[in-house]
Design a protein around this motif. Structure first.
Motif, mmCIF file in Angstrom:
data_model
loop_
_atom_site.group_PDB
_atom_site.id
_atom_site.type_symbol
_atom_site.label_atom_id
_atom_site.label_comp_id
_atom_site.label_asym_id
_atom_site.label_seq_id
_atom_site.Cartn_x
_atom_site.Cartn_y
_atom_site.Cartn_z
ATOM 1 N N LYS A 2 0.821 -1.200 0.000
ATOM 2 C CA LYS A 2 0.000 0.000 0.000
ATOM 3 C C LYS A 2 0.857 1.253 0.000
ATOM 4 C CE LYS A 2 -3.848 2.208 2.379
ATOM 5 N NZ LYS A 2 -4.825 2.103 3.477
ATOM 6 N N MET A 3 0.464 2.251 -0.813
ATOM 7 C CA MET A 3 1.189 3.512 -0.903
ATOM 8 C C MET A 3 0.437 4.602 -0.148
ATOM 9 S SD MET A 3 3.744 5.360 -2.250
ATOM 10 C CE MET A 3 4.353 4.585 -3.754
ATOM 11 N N LYS A 46 10.653 8.107 -1.084
ATOM 12 C CA LYS A 46 9.815 7.024 -0.583
ATOM 13 C C LYS A 46 10.497 6.326 0.587
ATOM 14 C CE LYS A 46 7.665 6.216 -5.097
ATOM 15 N NZ LYS A 46 7.500 5.269 -6.227
ATOM 16 N N ILE A 47 9.695 5.971 1.599
ATOM 17 C CA ILE A 47 10.195 5.313 2.798
ATOM 18 C C ILE A 47 9.324 4.094 3.090
ATOM 19 C CG2 ILE A 47 10.724 5.561 5.253
ATOM 20 C CD1 ILE A 47 10.799 8.564 4.873
ATOM 21 N N VAL A 54 5.622 4.842 2.040
ATOM 22 C CA VAL A 54 5.220 6.232 2.237
ATOM 23 C C VAL A 54 5.973 7.109 1.244
ATOM 24 C CG1 VAL A 54 5.058 8.151 3.862
ATOM 25 C CG2 VAL A 54 4.818 5.796 4.690
ATOM 26 N N ASN A 55 5.224 7.828 0.440
ATOM 27 C CA ASN A 55 5.809 8.748 -0.536
ATOM 28 C C ASN A 55 5.682 10.159 0.027
ATOM 29 O OD1 ASN A 55 6.624 10.239 -2.735
ATOM 30 N ND2 ASN A 55 5.332 9.199 -4.211
ATOM 31 N N PHE A 159 12.616 12.361 9.197
ATOM 32 C CA PHE A 159 11.711 11.960 8.125
ATOM 33 C C PHE A 159 11.079 10.593 8.399
ATOM 34 C CE2 PHE A 159 14.336 15.241 6.225
ATOM 35 C CZ PHE A 159 13.383 16.003 5.574
ATOM 36 N N GLU A 160 11.795 9.724 9.081
ATOM 37 C CA GLU A 160 11.212 8.438 9.461
ATOM 38 C C GLU A 160 10.070 8.647 10.446
ATOM 39 O OE1 GLU A 160 14.338 5.967 10.919
ATOM 40 O OE2 GLU A 160 14.970 5.331 8.913
ATOM 41 N N TYR A 161 10.238 9.592 11.362
ATOM 42 C CA TYR A 161 9.169 9.895 12.316
ATOM 43 C C TYR A 161 7.932 10.396 11.578
ATOM 44 C CZ TYR A 161 6.436 12.452 15.753
ATOM 45 O OH TYR A 161 5.398 12.936 16.506
#
Length: 225
Positions: A2-3, A46-47, A54-55, A159-161
């Protein structure tokens, strides 16, 4: 997989390291000669978070006073905001509070808010203590990080948070996640930008190289999501 698409606006005064922070994270590159952003720069990355992709659509806004009237265009439909100050400058910290107030005035829905103290590689010149910044962040419901764009210290955590919080919001089916923004937003931004004169500043301001870019005189492909 899922995006999840999230719009992130980056705010703060000129010279605090907004562009360097974005470029260090997205492009793994620190430019010692980064020039002031004109209008805004756009980055996409993207992560992977758990089983979600997650974009992040990251809008690096200009910090100069003459661009402040343009800022609300970038706040629109943002799911997250990263507000940056320079730990070696008390003035940038106080000005950052103004950016937060402006953000809260223009964003009606809840937003993921992160306060970032940049330039910890210059800790011996620190003017803003960690405790002071952390205390302020708690009063506005923000998460606080200290980073160095120059040495790439702590930036990935920021950004990960944001990505993790977007996933949480999406799982709760809240409007904070996957809010879309369309080409009308881009057209409004470009119409404003086209009225600006590049000679308003003493130095010639070249555009920043990024995955995609919005700045004075640049054309932009419509963004659908």
């Amino acid at each position: 997989m899922k995006m999840i698409v999230g719009k992130v606006v980056v705010l703060g005064n000129q010279g605090v390291g907004k562009t360097s922070t974005c470029m260090t994270y997205v492009e793994k590159h620190f430019n010692h000669q980064t020039l002031p952003t004109i209008g805004a720069a756009f980055y996409s990355t993207k992560i992977n978070v758990a089983d979600k992709m997650v974009n992040l659509h990251i809008w690096d806004t200009a910090g100069q006073e003459r661009f402040k009237a343009m800022a609300p265009m970038f706040y629109r439909n943002s799911q997250a905001a990263i507000v940056i100050f320079d730990i070696t400058s008390e003035d940038s910290f106080e000005s950052m509070k103004g950016w937060v107030l402006e953000l809260k005035r223009n964003v009606e829905e809840s937003i993921i808010l992160v306060v970032v103290g940049n330039k910890i590689d210059l800790a011996e010149q620190r003017e803003v203590s960690r405790d002071e910044a952390l205390g302020y962040s708690k009063t506005i419901g923000a998460h606080y990080y200290e980073v160095s764009a120059k040495t790439d210290q702590g930036i990935e955590l920021v950004f990960e948070y944001v990505a993790m919080e977007l996933v949480k919001a999406n799982s709760k089916n809240t409007p904070k996640a996957n809010r879309s923004y369309n080409s009308d937003d881009i057209n409004n931004i470009m119409a404003f930008s086209s009225e600006l004169e590049p000679t308003d500043t003493a130095n010639e301001e070249l555009v920043n190289i990024s995955i995609n870019h919005i700045a004075h005189g640049d054309s932009v492909s419509p963004i659908c999501c």
